[in-house]
Design a protein around this motif. Structure first.
Motif, PDB file in Angstrom:
ATOM      1  N   TYR A  18       0.857  -1.189   0.000  1.00 58.76           N
ATOM      2  CA  TYR A  18       0.000   0.000   0.000  1.00 58.76           C
ATOM      3  C   TYR A  18       0.886   1.230   0.000  1.00 58.76           C
ATOM      4  O   TYR A  18       1.907   1.229   0.665  1.00 58.76           O
ATOM      5  CB  TYR A  18      -0.893   0.005   1.248  1.00 58.76           C
ATOM      6  N   PRO A  19       0.614   2.255  -0.718  1.00 57.75           N
ATOM      7  CA  PRO A  19      -0.527   2.555  -1.589  1.00 57.75           C
ATOM      8  C   PRO A  19      -0.402   2.000  -3.000  1.00 57.75           C
ATOM      9  O   PRO A  19      -1.334   2.071  -3.791  1.00 57.75           O
ATOM     10  CB  PRO A  19      -0.540   4.080  -1.628  1.00 57.75           C
ATOM     11  N   ALA A  20       0.754   1.446  -3.346  1.00 56.17           N
ATOM     12  CA  ALA A  20       0.939   0.787  -4.644  1.00 56.17           C
ATOM     13  C   ALA A  20       1.487  -0.605  -4.360  1.00 56.17           C
ATOM     14  O   ALA A  20       2.094  -0.826  -3.322  1.00 56.17           O
ATOM     15  CB  ALA A  20       1.920   1.577  -5.501  1.00 56.17           C
ATOM     16  N   MET A  21       1.245  -1.527  -5.271  1.00 55.08           N
ATOM     17  CA  MET A  21       1.755  -2.878  -5.068  1.00 55.08           C
ATOM     18  C   MET A  21       2.906  -3.151  -6.014  1.00 55.08           C
ATOM     19  O   MET A  21       2.860  -2.754  -7.177  1.00 55.08           O
ATOM     20  CB  MET A  21       0.645  -3.908  -5.292  1.00 55.08           C
ATOM     21  N   GLY A  22       3.955  -3.834  -5.485  1.00 57.69           N
ATOM     22  CA  GLY A  22       5.065  -4.208  -6.342  1.00 57.69           C
ATOM     23  C   GLY A  22       6.339  -4.422  -5.552  1.00 57.69           C
ATOM     24  O   GLY A  22       6.451  -3.994  -4.407  1.00 57.69           O
ATOM     25  N   PRO A  23       7.309  -5.088  -6.173  1.00 61.51           N
ATOM     26  CA  PRO A  23       8.597  -5.313  -5.516  1.00 61.51           C
ATOM     27  C   PRO A  23       9.558  -4.154  -5.783  1.00 61.51           C
ATOM     28  O   PRO A  23       9.543  -3.545  -6.855  1.00 61.51           O
ATOM     29  CB  PRO A  23       9.095  -6.601  -6.177  1.00 61.51           C
ATOM     30  N   CYS A  24      10.390  -3.860  -4.813  1.00 69.00           N
ATOM     31  CA  CYS A  24      11.485  -2.878  -4.942  1.00 69.00           C
ATOM     32  C   CYS A  24      11.026  -1.533  -5.497  1.00 69.00           C
ATOM     33  O   CYS A  24      11.664  -0.959  -6.386  1.00 69.00           O
ATOM     34  CB  CYS A  24      12.607  -3.444  -5.798  1.00 69.00           C
ATOM     35  N   GLY A  44       9.852   7.785  -4.658  1.00 73.73           N
ATOM     36  CA  GLY A  44       9.427   8.760  -5.665  1.00 73.73           C
ATOM     37  C   GLY A  44       8.330   8.210  -6.560  1.00 73.73           C
ATOM     38  O   GLY A  44       7.377   8.909  -6.894  1.00 73.73           O
ATOM     39  N   ASP A  45       8.437   6.922  -6.950  1.00 70.34           N
ATOM     40  CA  ASP A  45       7.409   6.293  -7.788  1.00 70.34           C
ATOM     41  C   ASP A  45       6.103   6.123  -7.022  1.00 70.34           C
ATOM     42  O   ASP A  45       5.015   6.298  -7.581  1.00 70.34           O
ATOM     43  CB  ASP A  45       7.887   4.933  -8.292  1.00 70.34           C
ATOM     44  N   ILE A  46       6.195   5.795  -5.748  1.00 68.92           N
ATOM     45  CA  ILE A  46       4.990   5.646  -4.914  1.00 68.92           C
ATOM     46  C   ILE A  46       4.287   6.986  -4.793  1.00 68.92           C
ATOM     47  O   ILE A  46       3.082   7.088  -4.954  1.00 68.92           O
ATOM     48  CB  ILE A  46       5.350   5.074  -3.535  1.00 68.92           C
ATOM     49  N   ARG A  47       5.035   8.056  -4.514  1.00 70.30           N
ATOM     50  CA  ARG A  47       4.439   9.396  -4.391  1.00 70.30           C
ATOM     51  C   ARG A  47       3.844   9.859  -5.697  1.00 70.30           C
ATOM     52  O   ARG A  47       2.776  10.461  -5.722  1.00 70.30           O
ATOM     53  CB  ARG A  47       5.485  10.396  -3.904  1.00 70.30           C
ATOM     54  N   ASP A  48       4.528   9.602  -6.843  1.00 68.44           N
ATOM     55  CA  ASP A  48       4.009  10.014  -8.148  1.00 68.44           C
ATOM     56  C   ASP A  48       2.684   9.331  -8.451  1.00 68.44           C
ATOM     57  O   ASP A  48       1.802   9.905  -9.055  1.00 68.44           O
ATOM     58  CB  ASP A  48       5.016   9.708  -9.260  1.00 68.44           C
ATOM     59  N   GLY A  49       2.544   8.092  -8.012  1.00 66.85           N
ATOM     60  CA  GLY A  49       1.302   7.347  -8.231  1.00 66.85           C
ATOM     61  C   GLY A  49       0.139   7.856  -7.399  1.00 66.85           C
ATOM     62  O   GLY A  49      -1.013   7.617  -7.729  1.00 66.85           O
ATOM     63  N   GLN A  50       0.425   8.605  -6.306  1.00 66.70           N
ATOM     64  CA  GLN A  50      -0.628   9.137  -5.442  1.00 66.70           C
ATOM     65  C   GLN A  50      -1.178  10.457  -5.968  1.00 66.70           C
ATOM     66  O   GLN A  50      -2.246  10.865  -5.599  1.00 66.70           O
ATOM     67  CB  GLN A  50      -0.121   9.344  -4.019  1.00 66.70           C
ATOM     68  N   ASP A  51      -0.403  11.154  -6.816  1.00 69.04           N
ATOM     69  CA  ASP A  51      -0.830  12.478  -7.307  1.00 69.04           C
ATOM     70  C   ASP A  51      -1.932  12.384  -8.320  1.00 69.04           C
ATOM     71  O   ASP A  51      -2.213  11.476  -8.934  1.00 69.04           O
ATOM     72  CB  ASP A  51       0.363  13.227  -7.914  1.00 69.04           C
TER      73      ASP A  51
END
Length: 123
Positions: free
Chosen positions: A106-112, A116-123
């Motif tokens: 959470y908030p995104a699923m995936g390995p490694c 920055g990628d997690i935050r970009d996906g929340q915008d």
């Protein structure tokens, strides 16, 4: 007055483990020799940095100042490639994340995943 730019670039940190308001991870892209720490309590921001690639702070290796309130308390620390942070309540720099063994749920699923990628996906 905008937020103070700190010495830790958390956007490149790969999340190893996280539980809501804290995370730990590593950054193999930029592995500077040294350490850095940022602490914020309401509007008071304190910073310490002895990294090989960092700009000099106001008082050689430390800085203190005020910034807009984004959270009650926040702390970020980096030693060479290892980084950890916590914030209550979570904010944009330290978002709410659930992860273990480099697998983010959470908030995104995936390995490694990188922060920055997690935050970009929340915008």
């Amino acid at each position: 007055m905008g937020p103070i730019k700190d010495s830790i670039d958390e956007s490149k940190v790969t999340i190893m483990g996280a539980c809501c308001c804290n995370y730990n991870g590593f950054d193999c892209e930029n592995s500077p020799i040294g350490c850095a720490e940022n602490n914020t309590c309401l509007c008071l921001h304190c910073e310490f940095c002895c990294k090989s690639d960092a700009e000099q702070l106001t008082c050689i290796c430390c800085n203190i100042g005020c910034e807009p309130v984004t959270t009650c308390v926040k702390s970020e620390a980096q030693i060479c490639c290892m980084t950890g942070a916590c914030a209550f309540p979570p904010d944009n720099e330290v978002p709410c994340i659930i992860a273990t063994c480099c697998i983010t749920c959470y908030p995104a699923m995936g390995p490694c995943l990188k922060l920055g990628d997690i935050r970009d996906g929340q915008d």
